[in-house]
Write a protein that holds these residues in place. Structure first.
Motif, short mmCIF file in Angstrom:
data_model
loop_
_atom_site.label_atom_id
_atom_site.label_comp_id
_atom_site.label_asym_id
_atom_site.label_seq_id
_atom_site.Cartn_x
_atom_site.Cartn_y
_atom_site.Cartn_z
N ILE A 18 4.78 12.80 -13.27
CA ILE A 18 6.37 12.40 -13.47
C ILE A 18 5.99 10.98 -14.01
N ILE A 19 4.94 10.55 -13.42
CA ILE A 19 4.65 9.11 -14.24
C ILE A 19 3.26 9.33 -14.98
N ILE A 26 3.50 5.61 -5.75
CA ILE A 26 3.44 5.85 -7.21
C ILE A 26 2.24 6.89 -7.76
N GLU A 27 1.15 6.76 -6.76
CA GLU A 27 -0.15 7.73 -6.90
C GLU A 27 0.63 9.14 -6.85
N HIS A 28 1.59 9.32 -6.03
CA HIS A 28 2.09 11.00 -5.78
C HIS A 28 2.78 11.04 -6.90
N SER A 56 0.78 -1.21 -0.19
CA SER A 56 -0.07 -0.11 0.12
C SER A 56 0.99 1.57 0.13
N LYS A 57 2.00 1.53 0.61
CA LYS A 57 3.06 2.34 0.60
C LYS A 57 3.61 2.62 -0.67
N VAL A 70 4.49 -0.85 -13.80
CA VAL A 70 5.91 -1.74 -13.36
C VAL A 70 6.29 -1.02 -12.00
N MET A 71 6.00 0.07 -11.93
CA MET A 71 6.67 0.50 -10.60
C MET A 71 5.82 0.05 -9.42
#
Length: 230
Positions: free
Chosen positions: A25-26, A17-19, A11-12, A34-35
């Motif tokens: 960035i993504i 990745i959501e951040h 979850s972290k 993949v991340m």
């Protein structure tokens, strides 16, 4: 307890990745997937704050890049990390990006990590064995080698994608040579002031280079210089 910790780390990692998606960035679903699949927490020293957007030391005067740099490099290379393609990760460190590349190119591709500190090679292999890329290493489509990254790994080239995780004084000619026509390399270049350069090799073998952003990486140097603090 282990299952609880695993769910917590997942979850972290997803939150990280959501951040990175929120801040642009993504950009692609492929890089986000993949991340999320390759848990950063498996690739940092025990006790490290794995899911904050910051570089951190991994020993031997080396660092693992901040997650936003990993996301940026994956986005820059993603069209050259298609299934069946070949990727080279220079200065592979903890093995994180090497594992990401392996999942993106799949079992028919090759992901090659080159790291000149043998202890980091050994620990990166253990990290990868705990990760979602473990089966790819077992099958032989992912490998990590102890060698001078400035020389690349010509045995398995040419490569569609090359990532360099340390700053070179200038473009290393062996890496340019190992880049496949139509391929792309992402490499920080400079001394005090560094630029992340995107190197594209055209189908006729000519090279185009553009600067993506200013960065700060450890130097791409010999293992002896690195161990002695450059």
């Amino acid at each position: 307890m282990e299952q609880f910790m695993a769910r917590g780390s997942i979850s972290k990692n997803k939150g990280l990745i959501e951040h990175l998606q929120q801040y642009g960035i993504i950009k692609s679903k492929k890089v986000a997937e993949v991340m999320e699949t390759v848990d950063r927490g498996l690739f940092v020293p025990d006790g490290s704050a794995a899911y904050i957007d910051s570089p951190m030391p991994i020993g031997y005067n080396a660092t693992i890049s901040a997650p936003h740099m990993h996301g940026m490099c994956l986005e820059l290379l993603r069209n050259h990390l298609q299934p069946g393609m070949r990727a080279l990760d220079i200065g592979s460190g903890t093995g994180y990006l090497t594992a990401c590349f392996a999942i993106m190119v799949g079992p028919q591709g090759r992901s090659v990590g080159v790291e000149h500190i043998p202890e980091l090679v050994a620990s990166s292999v253990e990290n990868i064995k705990k990760s979602a890329a473990a089966e790819l290493m077992k099958a032989g489509s992912l490998s990590v080698h102890a060698s001078d990254g400035r020389l690349g790994w010509p045995e398995l080239g040419p490569y569609d994608a090359i990532h360099v995780g340390a700053a070179a004084h200038e473009l290393p000619e062996p890496l340019v040579q190992q880049l496949k026509p139509g391929g792309r390399m992402v490499i920080p270049v400079g001394n005090i002031f560094q630029e992340l350069k995107v190197v594209d090799k055209k189908l006729d073998g000519s090279i185009s280079v553009h600067d993506e952003t200013s960065v700060r990486y450890v130097p791409l140097t010999s293992s002896a210089s690195q161990l002695h603090g450059y």
